[in-house]
Design a protein around this motif. Structure first.
Motif, PDB file in Angstrom:
ATOM      1  N   GLY A  59       0.799  -1.232   0.000  1.00 37.99           N
ATOM      2  CA  GLY A  59       0.000   0.000   0.000  1.00 37.99           C
ATOM      3  C   GLY A  59       0.827   1.276   0.000  1.00 37.99           C
ATOM      4  O   GLY A  59       0.331   2.352   0.309  1.00 37.99           O
ATOM      5  N   LYS A  60       2.097   1.178  -0.352  1.00 39.02           N
ATOM      6  CA  LYS A  60       3.014   2.334  -0.329  1.00 39.02           C
ATOM      7  C   LYS A  60       2.543   3.417  -1.288  1.00 39.02           C
ATOM      8  O   LYS A  60       2.418   4.598  -0.916  1.00 39.02           O
ATOM      9  CB  LYS A  60       4.422   1.899  -0.705  1.00 39.02           C
ATOM     10  N   THR A  61       2.257   3.030  -2.538  1.00 38.32           N
ATOM     11  CA  THR A  61       1.850   4.032  -3.524  1.00 38.32           C
ATOM     12  C   THR A  61       0.496   4.639  -3.153  1.00 38.32           C
ATOM     13  O   THR A  61       0.309   5.855  -3.253  1.00 38.32           O
ATOM     14  CB  THR A  61       1.793   3.400  -4.925  1.00 38.32           C
ATOM     15  N   THR A 101       8.378   2.026 -15.892  1.00 40.81           N
ATOM     16  CA  THR A 101       7.316   2.125 -16.917  1.00 40.81           C
ATOM     17  C   THR A 101       6.331   0.972 -16.763  1.00 40.81           C
ATOM     18  O   THR A 101       5.608   0.636 -17.688  1.00 40.81           O
ATOM     19  CB  THR A 101       7.968   2.061 -18.320  1.00 40.81           C
ATOM     20  N   ARG A 102       6.263   0.363 -15.536  1.00 43.47           N
ATOM     21  CA  ARG A 102       5.444  -0.847 -15.365  1.00 43.47           C
ATOM     22  C   ARG A 102       3.986  -0.615 -15.768  1.00 43.47           C
ATOM     23  O   ARG A 102       3.410  -1.377 -16.516  1.00 43.47           O
ATOM     24  CB  ARG A 102       5.521  -1.293 -13.903  1.00 43.47           C
ATOM     25  N   TYR A 103       3.389   0.468 -15.224  1.00 42.16           N
ATOM     26  CA  TYR A 103       1.967   0.711 -15.522  1.00 42.16           C
ATOM     27  C   TYR A 103       1.774   1.882 -16.468  1.00 42.16           C
ATOM     28  O   TYR A 103       0.858   1.904 -17.279  1.00 42.16           O
ATOM     29  CB  TYR A 103       1.195   1.015 -14.225  1.00 42.16           C
ATOM     30  N   SER A 124      -1.116   2.879  -8.559  1.00 39.86           N
ATOM     31  CA  SER A 124      -1.078   1.811  -7.547  1.00 39.86           C
ATOM     32  C   SER A 124      -1.584   0.508  -8.145  1.00 39.86           C
ATOM     33  O   SER A 124      -2.175   0.472  -9.221  1.00 39.86           O
ATOM     34  CB  SER A 124      -1.972   2.206  -6.363  1.00 39.86           C
ATOM     35  N   HIS A 125      -1.371  -0.596  -7.432  1.00 40.61           N
ATOM     36  CA  HIS A 125      -1.887  -1.891  -7.905  1.00 40.61           C
ATOM     37  C   HIS A 125      -3.403  -1.871  -7.991  1.00 40.61           C
ATOM     38  O   HIS A 125      -3.990  -2.691  -8.662  1.00 40.61           O
ATOM     39  CB  HIS A 125      -1.424  -3.005  -6.965  1.00 40.61           C
ATOM     40  N   ASP A 126      -4.021  -0.954  -7.267  1.00 42.59           N
ATOM     41  CA  ASP A 126      -5.476  -0.803  -7.322  1.00 42.59           C
ATOM     42  C   ASP A 126      -5.902   0.238  -8.333  1.00 42.59           C
ATOM     43  O   ASP A 126      -7.039   0.674  -8.322  1.00 42.59           O
ATOM     44  CB  ASP A 126      -5.997  -0.356  -5.942  1.00 42.59           C
ATOM     45  N   ASP A 185       8.026   8.430  -5.685  1.00 39.70           N
ATOM     46  CA  ASP A 185       7.625   7.027  -5.621  1.00 39.70           C
ATOM     47  C   ASP A 185       8.728   6.140  -6.187  1.00 39.70           C
ATOM     48  O   ASP A 185       9.613   6.620  -6.914  1.00 39.70           O
ATOM     49  CB  ASP A 185       6.321   6.809  -6.405  1.00 39.70           C
ATOM     50  N   GLU A 186       8.653   4.832  -5.863  1.00 41.40           N
ATOM     51  CA  GLU A 186       9.668   3.876  -6.321  1.00 41.40           C
ATOM     52  C   GLU A 186      11.078   4.356  -6.023  1.00 41.40           C
ATOM     53  O   GLU A 186      11.991   4.244  -6.848  1.00 41.40           O
ATOM     54  CB  GLU A 186       9.497   3.609  -7.824  1.00 41.40           C
ATOM     55  N   ALA A 187      11.256   4.906  -4.820  1.00 37.38           N
ATOM     56  CA  ALA A 187      12.544   5.518  -4.438  1.00 37.38           C
ATOM     57  C   ALA A 187      13.696   4.524  -4.481  1.00 37.38           C
ATOM     58  O   ALA A 187      14.858   4.921  -4.663  1.00 37.38           O
ATOM     59  CB  ALA A 187      12.435   6.121  -3.040  1.00 37.38           C
ATOM     60  N   THR A 236      15.006  -5.872  -1.211  1.00 37.91           N
ATOM     61  CA  THR A 236      15.001  -6.530  -2.522  1.00 37.91           C
ATOM     62  C   THR A 236      14.332  -7.899  -2.399  1.00 37.91           C
ATOM     63  O   THR A 236      14.018  -8.351  -1.287  1.00 37.91           O
ATOM     64  CB  THR A 236      16.442  -6.770  -3.008  1.00 37.91           C
ATOM     65  N   TYR A 237      14.164  -8.566  -3.510  1.00 36.33           N
ATOM     66  CA  TYR A 237      13.590  -9.932  -3.492  1.00 36.33           C
ATOM     67  C   TYR A 237      14.469 -10.877  -2.691  1.00 36.33           C
ATOM     68  O   TYR A 237      14.021 -11.955  -2.285  1.00 36.33           O
ATOM     69  CB  TYR A 237      13.415 -10.439  -4.930  1.00 36.33           C
ATOM     70  N   GLN A 238      15.727 -10.484  -2.476  1.00 38.30           N
ATOM     71  CA  GLN A 238      16.638 -11.320  -1.674  1.00 38.30           C
ATOM     72  C   GLN A 238      16.592 -10.965  -0.187  1.00 38.30           C
ATOM     73  O   GLN A 238      17.368 -11.484   0.602  1.00 38.30           O
ATOM     74  CB  GLN A 238      18.075 -11.173  -2.201  1.00 38.30           C
ATOM     75  N   SER A 248      18.612 -10.682 -11.344  1.00 39.62           N
ATOM     76  CA  SER A 248      18.959  -9.248 -11.365  1.00 39.62           C
ATOM     77  C   SER A 248      18.210  -8.518 -10.257  1.00 39.62           C
ATOM     78  O   SER A 248      17.055  -8.860  -9.969  1.00 39.62           O
ATOM     79  CB  SER A 248      18.620  -8.652 -12.737  1.00 39.62           C
ATOM     80  N   THR A 249      18.853  -7.536  -9.664  1.00 39.07           N
ATOM     81  CA  THR A 249      18.203  -6.791  -8.576  1.00 39.07           C
ATOM     82  C   THR A 249      16.998  -6.019  -9.105  1.00 39.07           C
ATOM     83  O   THR A 249      15.924  -6.046  -8.520  1.00 39.07           O
ATOM     84  CB  THR A 249      19.200  -5.810  -7.929  1.00 39.07           C
ATOM     85  N   VAL A 250      17.176  -5.393 -10.269  1.00 39.08           N
ATOM     86  CA  VAL A 250      16.067  -4.621 -10.839  1.00 39.08           C
ATOM     87  C   VAL A 250      15.335  -5.471 -11.873  1.00 39.08           C
ATOM     88  O   VAL A 250      15.903  -5.934 -12.863  1.00 39.08           O
ATOM     89  CB  VAL A 250      16.566  -3.325 -11.496  1.00 39.08           C
ATOM     90  N   LEU A 251      14.091  -5.753 -11.611  1.00 36.38           N
ATOM     91  CA  LEU A 251      13.246  -6.516 -12.561  1.00 36.38           C
ATOM     92  C   LEU A 251      11.813  -6.030 -12.363  1.00 36.38           C
ATOM     93  O   LEU A 251      11.162  -6.371 -11.356  1.00 36.38           O
ATOM     94  CB  LEU A 251      13.353  -8.005 -12.277  1.00 36.38           C
ATOM     95  N   LEU A 252      11.343  -5.211 -13.272  1.00 36.95           N
ATOM     96  CA  LEU A 252       9.998  -4.643 -13.128  1.00 36.95           C
ATOM     97  C   LEU A 252       8.964  -5.756 -13.239  1.00 36.95           C
ATOM     98  O   LEU A 252       9.114  -6.689 -14.033  1.00 36.95           O
ATOM     99  CB  LEU A 252       9.747  -3.584 -14.212  1.00 36.95           C
TER     100      LEU A 252
HETATM  101  C1  LIG Z   1      11.331  -6.976  -4.766  1.00 34.24           C
HETATM  102  C2  LIG Z   1      11.791  -6.304  -6.036  1.00 34.24           C
HETATM  103  C3  LIG Z   1      10.910  -5.575  -6.821  1.00 34.24           C
HETATM  104  N1  LIG Z   1      11.353  -4.980  -7.969  1.00 34.24           N
HETATM  105  C4  LIG Z   1      10.428  -4.177  -8.793  1.00 34.24           C
HETATM  106  C5  LIG Z   1       9.095  -4.812  -9.065  1.00 34.24           C
HETATM  107  C6  LIG Z   1       8.198  -3.613  -9.228  1.00 34.24           C
HETATM  108  O1  LIG Z   1       8.295  -3.124 -10.554  1.00 34.24           O
HETATM  109  C7  LIG Z   1       8.806  -2.578  -8.263  1.00 34.24           C
HETATM  110  C8  LIG Z   1       8.097  -2.497  -6.917  1.00 34.24           C
HETATM  111  O2  LIG Z   1       6.820  -2.083  -7.113  1.00 34.24           O
HETATM  112  P1  LIG Z   1       5.781  -1.796  -5.918  1.00 34.24           P
HETATM  113  O3  LIG Z   1       5.293  -0.429  -6.181  1.00 34.24           O
HETATM  114  O4  LIG Z   1       6.494  -1.925  -4.607  1.00 34.24           O
HETATM  115  O5  LIG Z   1       4.742  -2.846  -6.120  1.00 34.24           O
HETATM  116  O6  LIG Z   1      10.152  -2.971  -8.049  1.00 34.24           O
HETATM  117  C9  LIG Z   1      12.678  -5.066  -8.365  1.00 34.24           C
HETATM  118  O7  LIG Z   1      13.091  -4.480  -9.416  1.00 34.24           O
HETATM  119  N2  LIG Z   1      13.546  -5.772  -7.598  1.00 34.24           N
HETATM  120  C10 LIG Z   1      13.163  -6.412  -6.452  1.00 34.24           C
HETATM  121  O8  LIG Z   1      14.031  -7.065  -5.781  1.00 34.24           O
END
Ligand SMILES: Cc1cn([C@H]2C[C@H](O)[C@@H](COP(=O)(O)O)O2)c(=O)[nH]c1=O
Ligand SMILES: Nc1ncnc2c1ncn2[C@@H]1O[C@H](COP(=O)(O)OP(=O)(O)O)[C@@H](O)[C@H]1O
Ligand SMILES: [Zn+2]
Length: 189
Positions: free
Chosen positions: A25-27, A53-55, A62-64, A92-94, A123-125, A167-171
């Motif tokens: 709910g950040k956005t 450029t996701r959305y 936001s996701h909503d 956003d997306e800082a 991150t995802y990690q 990769s750390t960045v993956l939209l």
């Molecule tokens: C965990 C993680 C996320 N991302 C990307 C995926 C989304 O495009 C944004 C996060 O969007 P939200 O507004 O928080 O839903 O970040 C990424 O690039 N790397 C990651 O580890």
């Protein structure tokens, strides 16, 4: 629910950080605070990283699907230049910005600007993400939000990546990620 601090005389700035996992709910919270600032007739400038450029190219979405118009920028220095002289700066997306972002936010707050920043804490990690740790250290106000773990229904703190991409960045959104609690993040394949 975050209540805007009342100012007692003079123009003083500060930094607010909204963080948490994906889908927390950040956005939505950022948009809520920025819309309230505009209702209060404050001047507001909103920024997001041009690479997000996701959305939408320009809007923060936001996701909503609630949205607000923003200015996509390539660097935190551009925020410093374009944010001068307004009452409120929203970002956003800082997590995608460069490591100068905390210093930029500090300089903006020093000039009396209310700086509201939303971004992923990890991150995802499960590692701190980009400029967020230093931003949290410098912020006056921190709001950590939680999604719902899609595995067990408890509060979610982590963003689990469903693909093998390293990769750390993956939209992406639900195609690539799901919010999980600490237990399910570490224990559910
Ligand atoms: C965990 C993680 C996320 N991302 C990307 C995926 C989304 O495009 C944004 C996060 O969007 P939200 O507004 O928080 O839903 O970040 C990424 O690039 N790397 C990651 O580890
Ligand atoms: N597992 C989930 N937990 C909580 N909210 C979710 C979940 N999946 C989808 N959502 C939706 O996502 C919205 C939050 O979207 P958004 O503010 O863009 O989140 P964030 O910016 O933190 O990724 C929620 O209001 C809800 O409607
Ligand atoms: Zn869980």
């Amino acid at each position: 629910m975050f209540i805007e601090p009342s100012l007692t005389g003079g123009r003083r700035g500060w930094i607010e950080v909204i963080c948490g996992s994906m889908f927390s709910g950040k956005t939505e919270e950022l948009i809520r605070r920025l819309k309230r600032a505009r209702i209060a007739n404050l001047s507001v400038e909103i920024f997001k990283p041009a690479m997000d450029t996701r959305y939408d190219e320009q809007n923060i979405v936001s996701h909503d699907e609630s949205k607000i118009l923003s200015t996509p920028v390539e660097s935190s220095q551009q925020i410093l230049l374009l944010g001068q002289g307004v009452d409120v700066v929203g970002i956003d997306e800082a997590q995608f910005f460069d490591l100068e972002l905390p210093n930029v936010c500090d300089q903006l707050a020093q000039t009396g600007i209310r700086v509201i920043v939303a971004g992923l804490d990890m991150t995802y990690q499960g590692q701190p993400f980009g400029p967020i740790p230093d931003l949290l250290a410098q912020a006056e106000y921190i709001t950590k939000l939680h999604a719902i773990c899609v595995q067990c229904g408890n509060i979610a703190t982590h963003s689990f990546r469903k693909s093998s991409d390293k990769s750390t960045v993956l939209l992406g959104e639900k195609d690539l990620y799901e919010p999980r609690c600490r237990y399910c993040y570490h224990n559910v394949p």
